[in-house]
Design a protein around this motif. Structure first.
Motif, PDB file in Angstrom:
ATOM      1  N   LEU A   1      48.963  -1.897 -77.295  1.00 37.39           N
ATOM      2  CA  LEU A   1      49.527  -0.843 -76.446  1.00 37.39           C
ATOM      3  C   LEU A   1      48.824   0.488 -76.677  1.00 37.39           C
ATOM      4  CD1 LEU A   1      51.829  -0.151 -74.450  1.00 37.39           C
ATOM      5  CD2 LEU A   1      53.237   0.392 -76.434  1.00 37.39           C
ATOM      6  N   ASN A   2      48.501   1.176 -75.575  1.00 37.78           N
ATOM      7  CA  ASN A   2      47.794   2.454 -75.680  1.00 37.78           C
ATOM      8  C   ASN A   2      48.796   3.572 -75.956  1.00 37.78           C
ATOM      9  OD1 ASN A   2      46.073   4.629 -75.539  1.00 37.78           O
ATOM     10  ND2 ASN A   2      45.078   3.973 -73.663  1.00 37.78           N
ATOM     11  N   ARG A   3      48.999   3.848 -77.240  1.00 44.08           N
ATOM     12  CA  ARG A   3      49.970   4.870 -77.642  1.00 44.08           C
ATOM     13  C   ARG A   3      49.383   6.277 -77.638  1.00 44.08           C
ATOM     14  NH1 ARG A   3      51.379   0.238 -80.532  1.00 44.08           N
ATOM     15  NH2 ARG A   3      53.596  -0.300 -80.371  1.00 44.08           N
ATOM     16  N   ALA A   4      48.111   6.408 -77.348  1.00 43.89           N
ATOM     17  CA  ALA A   4      47.489   7.732 -77.317  1.00 43.89           C
ATOM     18  C   ALA A   4      48.064   8.602 -76.206  1.00 43.89           C
ATOM     19  CB  ALA A   4      45.978   7.598 -77.138  1.00 43.89           C
ATOM     20  N   VAL A   5      48.655   7.976 -75.174  1.00 42.90           N
ATOM     21  CA  VAL A   5      49.201   8.741 -74.050  1.00 42.90           C
ATOM     22  C   VAL A   5      50.710   8.592 -73.943  1.00 42.90           C
ATOM     23  CG1 VAL A   5      47.074   8.749 -72.696  1.00 42.90           C
ATOM     24  CG2 VAL A   5      48.624   6.797 -72.532  1.00 42.90           C
ATOM     25  N   LEU A   6      51.346   8.021 -74.974  1.00 38.59           N
ATOM     26  CA  LEU A   6      52.798   7.876 -74.984  1.00 38.59           C
ATOM     27  C   LEU A   6      53.422   8.974 -75.842  1.00 38.59           C
ATOM     28  CD1 LEU A   6      53.209   4.006 -75.353  1.00 38.59           C
ATOM     29  CD2 LEU A   6      53.136   5.387 -73.270  1.00 38.59           C
ATOM     30  N   PRO A   7      54.611   9.466 -75.470  1.00 37.85           N
ATOM     31  CA  PRO A   7      55.207  10.594 -76.203  1.00 37.85           C
ATOM     32  C   PRO A   7      55.885  10.162 -77.496  1.00 37.85           C
ATOM     33  CG  PRO A   7      56.582   9.993 -74.328  1.00 37.85           C
ATOM     34  CD  PRO A   7      55.376   9.114 -74.256  1.00 37.85           C
ATOM     35  N   PHE A   8      55.632  10.937 -78.562  1.00 36.37           N
ATOM     36  CA  PHE A   8      56.275  10.735 -79.859  1.00 36.37           C
ATOM     37  C   PHE A   8      56.667  12.091 -80.430  1.00 36.37           C
ATOM     38  CE2 PHE A   8      53.208   7.247 -79.451  1.00 36.37           C
ATOM     39  CZ  PHE A   8      54.027   6.152 -79.666  1.00 36.37           C
ATOM     40  N   GLU A   9      57.683  12.092 -81.287  1.00 36.09           N
ATOM     41  CA  GLU A   9      58.039  13.311 -82.004  1.00 36.09           C
ATOM     42  C   GLU A   9      56.862  13.655 -82.919  1.00 36.09           C
ATOM     43  OE1 GLU A   9      62.398  14.627 -83.245  1.00 36.09           O
ATOM     44  OE2 GLU A   9      61.525  13.232 -84.690  1.00 36.09           O
ATOM     45  N   PRO A  10      56.240  14.820 -82.740  1.00 32.93           N
ATOM     46  CA  PRO A  10      54.963  15.068 -83.419  1.00 32.93           C
ATOM     47  C   PRO A  10      55.072  15.505 -84.870  1.00 32.93           C
ATOM     48  CG  PRO A  10      55.517  16.921 -82.032  1.00 32.93           C
ATOM     49  CD  PRO A  10      56.585  15.891 -81.812  1.00 32.93           C
ATOM     50  N   GLY A  11      56.209  16.107 -85.250  1.00 34.53           N
ATOM     51  CA  GLY A  11      56.289  16.651 -86.604  1.00 34.53           C
ATOM     52  C   GLY A  11      55.470  17.922 -86.725  1.00 34.53           C
ATOM     53  N   SER A  12      54.942  18.170 -87.922  1.00 34.34           N
ATOM     54  CA  SER A  12      54.355  19.476 -88.235  1.00 34.34           C
ATOM     55  C   SER A  12      53.036  19.770 -87.540  1.00 34.34           C
ATOM     56  CB  SER A  12      54.169  19.596 -89.744  1.00 34.34           C
ATOM     57  OG  SER A  12      55.425  19.593 -90.395  1.00 34.34           O
TER      58      SER A  12
ATOM     59  N   ASN B   1      62.761  17.351 -82.277  1.00 32.24           N
ATOM     60  CA  ASN B   1      63.492  17.508 -81.019  1.00 32.24           C
ATOM     61  C   ASN B   1      62.525  17.665 -79.835  1.00 32.24           C
ATOM     62  OD1 ASN B   1      65.875  17.582 -79.559  1.00 32.24           O
ATOM     63  ND2 ASN B   1      66.100  19.793 -79.714  1.00 32.24           N
ATOM     64  N   THR B   2      61.335  17.085 -79.970  1.00 28.43           N
ATOM     65  CA  THR B   2      60.319  17.106 -78.914  1.00 28.43           C
ATOM     66  C   THR B   2      59.628  15.739 -78.889  1.00 28.43           C
ATOM     67  OG1 THR B   2      58.563  17.863 -80.374  1.00 28.43           O
ATOM     68  CG2 THR B   2      59.876  19.567 -79.291  1.00 28.43           C
ATOM     69  N   GLU B   3      58.967  15.443 -77.799  1.00 32.87           N
ATOM     70  CA  GLU B   3      58.151  14.244 -77.700  1.00 32.87           C
ATOM     71  C   GLU B   3      56.847  14.619 -76.996  1.00 32.87           C
ATOM     72  OE1 GLU B   3      60.792  11.490 -75.643  1.00 32.87           O
ATOM     73  OE2 GLU B   3      61.027  10.371 -77.511  1.00 32.87           O
TER      74      GLU B   3
END
Length: 704
Positions: free
Chosen positions: A312-323, A447-449
């Motif tokens: 799966l191409n996760r490079a363009v999927l939203p994740f909580e980024p952290g710092s 609280n972001t993706e």
């Protein structure tokens, strides 16, 4: 007289029959051409008005240097017609020749791999068994299309045509019981490399057309597919035939930005880190700072059989980024004048239900980023957005952060950052306390993706003095007549911050790797000055955080003094390690490999003064060790040597050899070779001394 009367009677009967036939023929002709003329003309018009769609040839996908990533290949399925009149006429059957045919097919085109290694397998899947089963049937019940080879070339057809039994049949085309069916297939010479980014095609069951369903094959399908042509039915003396009224237009060849060497480096480093950290998956992107060209993109995932593969191409999927969000927040703070200098200080005491475990309590902007202070970055953002938290979303929107990239990568998503307005979607009031808590969390990456591609694009802009170029995978379109339409450089925003702001943020990011208390000190290497920011976050599973796992992120650029490339890696693995030791190492090792090859405007003659050991040469046919010693001023060396010769017909030992030598030796023995990594051979997938059969494939792993 009696004989003459009999003859005359017979002539009279024959004459009457011919006369009746002539009358019937004239009547039928009149009926057809006059009485039924309208119906027949309508039918003829219907037949002649039919059009046949001519499928166009699909365009090629090319790497940045012109190497083919995806193209069409005309292949043939080779079949036997066992109800052919020349076969059915054989009585008795020449079993000795049929057995010889089976021997040839088992050798060159076995039904299963490694056919002869297991007696049970041979008995079940040998061509002897298959052909005997067919020939023993009643002639009229035999198979008319027994496929003996699929996706083969004309050379294969010529070889099979001259196999025992088949070579006895004279003639060509339909006069032979062996024939070929032509079809086009889409091939990918680099296999699984950049699999999700390049994409794949699929046949539409209803129309028979091939269209892309993933990656560039999908996003650029309208350009790759071309324009179908049209043929009409025309009446010729020999019957109806197709006449091309509008020829098909071939699809564009698309020159991508993918660099095969960089793609190989990125995949190898990401795979290595995923294995070492026992990660569930990892994704990484390498981008050219000035142009926004995506030079490499990789997605590794742990598969069900315990191995890793492109998924799966996760490079363009939203994740909580952290710092990794903190430098973006700091950029906005500098640009909005909330802080003026990298040496401005901020109180980092507990704030909005979080605390900073690092001393001192008052930190400079450099220290806030270096030590990854949640409270520090939250307090900075509160200086400008505490009165109306919704404006932080508006500020991100103003720099184009929520606009589609149109990068050419299928499945691209935009960031999801909730706008902190006073009412929710149901009209219920949201307290300022709750909005303040969300604002603080958004400032430091919770609280972001955000998709990794979007995060990297901002880091790329910071490295590019604030110029926000659009990340993209397509460089130019090449038409059927060879005209090259280069796509112009595109900006999401001409500028998202001033050059001065970009310089200040770069100074702060520098401390993460090179500062005394930086969170990515393991990324340091004097050969290439990599800078970037770490980030960690727990994955959300079934509506709550899973604290047994973490996503480890590192986003940055290199070389620091004159950024050429930006890179981000994101890895999901078990808790207990760090972004410093996982994703940070991916970026660092890619940078070092590029440096070693002179790809960072440097000379590839670096000598590590810390390593005074004796150099080791890989075994090779390409150079003389003495000449290398003379040119490099080396007095003594070690050399990898391989064991003695392995008899023909068996897999040789190539461990220790350089890639060209290993490939040459293996291919000389008829083995198909796949390479993984760079450097010398450290492992091979087939054991030394195992039997070589036609079609044998081997994977050799290389390391520096």
């Amino acid at each position: 007289m009696a004989t003459r009367q009999t003859v005359n009677l017979r002539y009279a009967i024959v004459t009457l029959l011919f006369l009746a036939f002539g009358i019937a023929l004239v009547f039928k002709l009149f009926h057809t051409t006059v009485l039924e003329a309208g119906a027949w003309n309508a039918r003829a018009e219907k037949e002649l008005s039919q059009t046949v769609k001519i499928a166009p040839e699909r365009g090629k996908l090319l790497a940045s240097n012109g190497n083919i990533l995806a193209c069409n290949l005309k292949v043939y399925d080779i079949k036997l017609d066992l109800r052919h009149n020349k076969v059915m006429g054989q009585n008795p059957l020449p079993w000795a020749k049929i057995d010889s045919l089976a021997d040839s097919l088992d050798y060159y085109y076995p039904r299963v791999r490694n056919l002869r290694q297991h007696p049970d397998t041979f008995a079940k899947y040998s061509w002897h068994t298959r052909l005997k089963k067919e020939f023993e049937k009643e002639p009229k019940k035999r198979n008319r299309s027994l496929r003996i080879a699929r996706k083969k070339t004309l050379e294969d057809f010529a070889r099979i045509r001259n196999f025992p039994y088949l070579k006895d049949f004279k003639g060509s085309g339909f006069r032979l019981p062996v024939y070929k069916e032509e079809r086009n297939v889409r091939i990918y010479p680099y296999g699984r490399m950049a699999f999700r980014s390049i994409g794949r095609v699929n046949e539409n069951a209803e129309t028979g057309e091939f269209h892309g369903y993933s990656g560039l094959e999908k996003d650029l399908d309208t350009l790759l597919y071309g324009k179908p042509g049209e043929a009409k039915k025309v009446a010729l003396t020999s019957g109806l035939s197709n006449w091309v009224s509008e020829p098909a237009e071939r699809g564009y060849d698309i020159l991508t930005t993918i660099d095969i060497d960089l793609q190989d480096m990125l995949e190898e480093e990401l795979l290595t880190i995923c294995r070492e950290s026992r990660a569930e998956w990892g994704t990484a992107i390498l981008m050219e700072v000035e142009t926004g060209e995506i030079k490499a993109i990789s997605n590794i995932e742990l598969l069900g059989d315990g191995t890793y593969g492109e998924a799966l191409n996760r490079a363009v999927l939203p994740f909580e980024p952290g710092s990794v969000m903190k430098p973006i927040s700091l950029m906005i703070a500098f640009e909005d004048g909330l802080v003026k200098s990298v040496n401005d200080h901020i109180d980092c005491s507990p704030f909005q239900r979080t605390s900073d475990p690092h001393a001192p309590n008052v930190k400079s902007m450099k220290q806030v980023i270096e030590m990854s202070s949640n409270t520090g970055i939250a307090r900075v953002i509160f200086r400008g957005y505490s009165e109306d938290p919704s404006k932080f979303h508006d500020r991100l929107s103003s720099i184009g952060f929520f606009e589609p990239m149109h990068s050419g990568i299928a499945g691209e998503c935009v960031p999801r950052i909730r706008k902190l307005i006073p009412k929710d979607s149901r009209g219920n009031n949201i307290t300022m306390t709750a909005r303040h808590l969300d604002l603080a969390r958004q400032a430091y990456g919770y609280n972001t993706e955000i998709p990794p591609l979007y995060t990297l694009s901002i880091y790329n802009a910071i490295a590019n003095d604030g110029k926000y170029v659009r990340p993209h995978l397509v460089r130019s379109l090449i038409s059927e007549d060879g005209r090259d339409s280069v796509l112009p450089l595109s900006y999401i925003r001409e500028r998202i911050c001033s050059e001065e702001t970009a310089r200040k943020v770069r100074e702060c990011i520098h401390e993460v790797v090179w500062g005394e208390h930086g969170t990515a000190r393991a990324v340091r290497d004097e050969r290439v000055k990599v800078v970037g920011k770490t980030g960690t976050a727990y994955p959300v599973e079934r509506g709550q955080y899973n604290t047994s796992k973490r996503r480890y992120a590192f986003a940055g650029f290199f070389p620091y003094e004159n950024p050429k490339y930006s890179c981000m890696a994101l890895v999901l693995g078990p808790s207990g390690t760090s972004a410093n030791r996982t994703s940070g190492q991916v970026v660092k090792n890619v940078a070092l490999k590029m440096f070693s090859r002179g790809m960072l405007d440097n000379k590839s003659d670096f000598t590590d003064k810390r390593d005074q050991g004796v150099p080791t040469y890989m075994a090779s046919e390409q150079f003389e060790a003495s000449e290398v010693d003379r040119q490099l001023g080396i007095k003594r060396h070690k050399r990898v040597r391989t064991p003695g010769n392995v008899p023909p017909g068996l897999v040789p030992d190539v461990i220790g050899l350089d890639a060209p030598t290993a490939v040459k030796i293996l291919e000389q023995r008829g083995i198909n070779v796949s390479l993984k990594g760079t450097g010398r051979v450290v492992a091979q997938s087939l054991p030394v001394g195992s039997t070589i059969t036609p079609g044998t494939s081997i994977t050799i792993r290389l390391e520096i």
